[in-house]
Motif scaffolding. Structure first.
Motif, short mmCIF file in Angstrom:
data_model
loop_
_atom_site.label_atom_id
_atom_site.label_comp_id
_atom_site.label_asym_id
_atom_site.label_seq_id
_atom_site.Cartn_x
_atom_site.Cartn_y
_atom_site.Cartn_z
N ALA A 65 48.83 10.72 -11.20
CA ALA A 65 47.86 10.86 -12.28
C ALA A 65 46.82 9.75 -12.23
N THR A 66 47.25 8.55 -11.89
CA THR A 66 46.30 7.43 -11.78
C THR A 66 45.30 7.68 -10.66
N GLY A 67 45.77 8.23 -9.53
CA GLY A 67 44.86 8.56 -8.44
C GLY A 67 43.82 9.58 -8.87
N ILE A 68 44.24 10.62 -9.60
CA ILE A 68 43.30 11.63 -10.11
C ILE A 68 42.32 10.98 -11.08
N TYR A 69 42.84 10.14 -11.95
CA TYR A 69 41.99 9.43 -12.92
C TYR A 69 40.95 8.59 -12.19
N ASN A 70 41.36 7.86 -11.16
CA ASN A 70 40.43 7.02 -10.41
C ASN A 70 39.32 7.86 -9.78
N ALA A 71 39.68 9.04 -9.28
CA ALA A 71 38.68 9.93 -8.69
C ALA A 71 37.67 10.37 -9.75
N ILE A 72 38.16 10.73 -10.92
CA ILE A 72 37.26 11.16 -12.01
C ILE A 72 36.31 10.03 -12.38
N MET A 73 36.83 8.83 -12.53
CA MET A 73 35.98 7.71 -12.93
C MET A 73 34.95 7.38 -11.84
N GLN A 74 35.32 7.57 -10.59
CA GLN A 74 34.35 7.33 -9.52
C GLN A 74 33.20 8.33 -9.59
N VAL A 75 33.49 9.57 -9.93
CA VAL A 75 32.43 10.58 -10.06
C VAL A 75 31.40 10.12 -11.07
N TYR A 76 31.86 9.62 -12.20
CA TYR A 76 30.93 9.22 -13.26
C TYR A 76 30.25 7.87 -13.00
N GLU A 77 30.81 7.11 -12.11
CA GLU A 77 30.19 5.82 -11.76
C GLU A 77 29.07 5.99 -10.75
N GLU A 78 29.13 7.07 -9.98
CA GLU A 78 28.13 7.28 -8.92
C GLU A 78 26.85 7.90 -9.46
#
Length: 358
Positions: free
Chosen positions: A345-358
């Motif tokens: 779940a943390t890996g999925i969360y990190n991916a989501i947050m990267q999308v919004y940071e880019e």
């Protein structure tokens, strides 16, 4: 749907436990109160014996009123954005709870301390263009008002002068960031069953742990299920497409005849190209972040085929993350561990947050 029984058990007692729901009320002026609506999965569920009246659906005729629970609607109201719901004297913000049952296309309004027969003799006025039907169900001293909606909406609400005013708006009018999380399978649809594991349980547990993390952000998340239910593939796709979500993330596990195969992969829609950030970019990010966090093995991305209906039919960036092989003995042991599912779940969360940071 299998949700019906669960919904009745879940909602009918919330009236008398408003304080436990975490529903927020705040003053807008000296006379008006705004009431925050909650998604069904955000509300604390309390079991209680229930007495309820089965309701009927209204028709579109003027001043239509049917027996056993149909709400009466006044014709017209296109000149206002709000639906006006009369309230019994004495019902305040602390006695109102609003739930958005978006997977079923319904909005529920729970009211405490409603006199018997009140909504049999009341008229709902204002704008009902986005509403298909309205019903009510009595229980104990309260009432549940249920409105069938033409699409997925959020609501703005004001309590003023003895009436509740509801404005239904598109999710994009309220939220800048929207995602859909889809735990695969559920109910009688178990998915793979291997090594004492059921795929539907794994996907739901990962979604629950992901929700804990996303609840701390400003992202609006629609979950296709947070219980042991099985929405149709069409319903799952609808919530992503109709909310115009930034991304749809489907969670699955994997299985293979060769028990030596293990690792993480992601599925993307190769037939629907979205410039900039699309399905393949989302799939790549999901696989990379999950594998990195669990310190696992990346199998590589795979193009979706006809069996991947949800990903193939989505008109937003969509990908399936397959979190491990249940047929691999070592990976099956890991998939039984809560801390390992939390890492996924943390890996999925990190991916989501990267999308919004880019």
């Amino acid at each position: 749907m299998q949700q019906n029984l669960m919904k009745k058990t879940a909602i009918y007692s919330i009236i008398f436990s408003i304080a436990a729901l975490g529903v927020t009320f705040f003053a807008v002026s000296t006379e008006a109160i705004a009431i925050e609506s909650k998604g069904k999965e955000e509300v604390q569920h309390i079991d209680e014996d229930i007495n309820y009246i089965t309701s009927e659906i209204i028709t579109d005729s003027e001043e239509t009123k049917m027996a056993d629970g149909a709400l009466t609607f006044e014709l017209g109201g296109a000149d206002t954005n709000y639906l006006c719901i009369p309230l019994p004297q004495g019902v305040g913000a602390e006695g109102i709870a609003i739930e958005n049952h978006y997977m079923d296309g319904e909005m529920w309004i729970a009211l405490a301390e409603v006199p018997e027969g009140f909504y049999e003799n009341s008229v709902i006025s204002g704008n009902r263009e986005k509403i298909i039907y309205g019903t009510f169900e009595n229980f104990n001293k309260g009432v549940i008002l249920k409105f069938g909606l033409r699409d997925i909406y959020e609501c703005r609400s004001i309590l003023e002068s003895g009436s509740l005013y509801i404005e239904l708006v598109a999710p994009r009018e309220m939220y800048d960031k929207i995602i859909v999380v889809d735990p695969a399978f559920g109910g009688k649809s178990v998915g793979f069953e291997e090594n004492g594991l059921r795929e539907k349980d794994i996907t739901l547990k990962v979604a629950e742990k992901l929700k804990e993390k996303l609840d701390t952000t400003d992202i609006k998340v629609y979950y296709t299920r947070m219980e042991d239910t099985n929405p149709t593939d069409e319903q799952r796709v609808r919530v992503a497409n109709n909310t115009k979500a930034d991304m749809l993330i489907r969670i699955e596990a994997n299985a293979e005849g060769d028990s030596g195969i293990y690792g993480t992969t992601a599925i993307y829609n190769a037939n629907f190209f979205i410039p900039g950030f699309g399905s393949i970019e989302l799939a790549n990010l999901l696989e990379k972040e999950v594998v990195s966090y669990i310190k696992g093995k990346a199998i590589g991305l795979q193009a979706a085929d006809g069996t991947d209906y949800v990903v193939m039919q989505a008109t937003v960036p969509a990908a399936t993350i397959k979190v491990g092989y249940m047929t691999n003995a070592q990976e099956a042991i890991l998939l039984k561990k809560e801390d390992y599912l939390d890492k996924i779940a943390t890996g999925i969360y990190n991916a989501i947050m990267q999308v919004y940071e880019e």
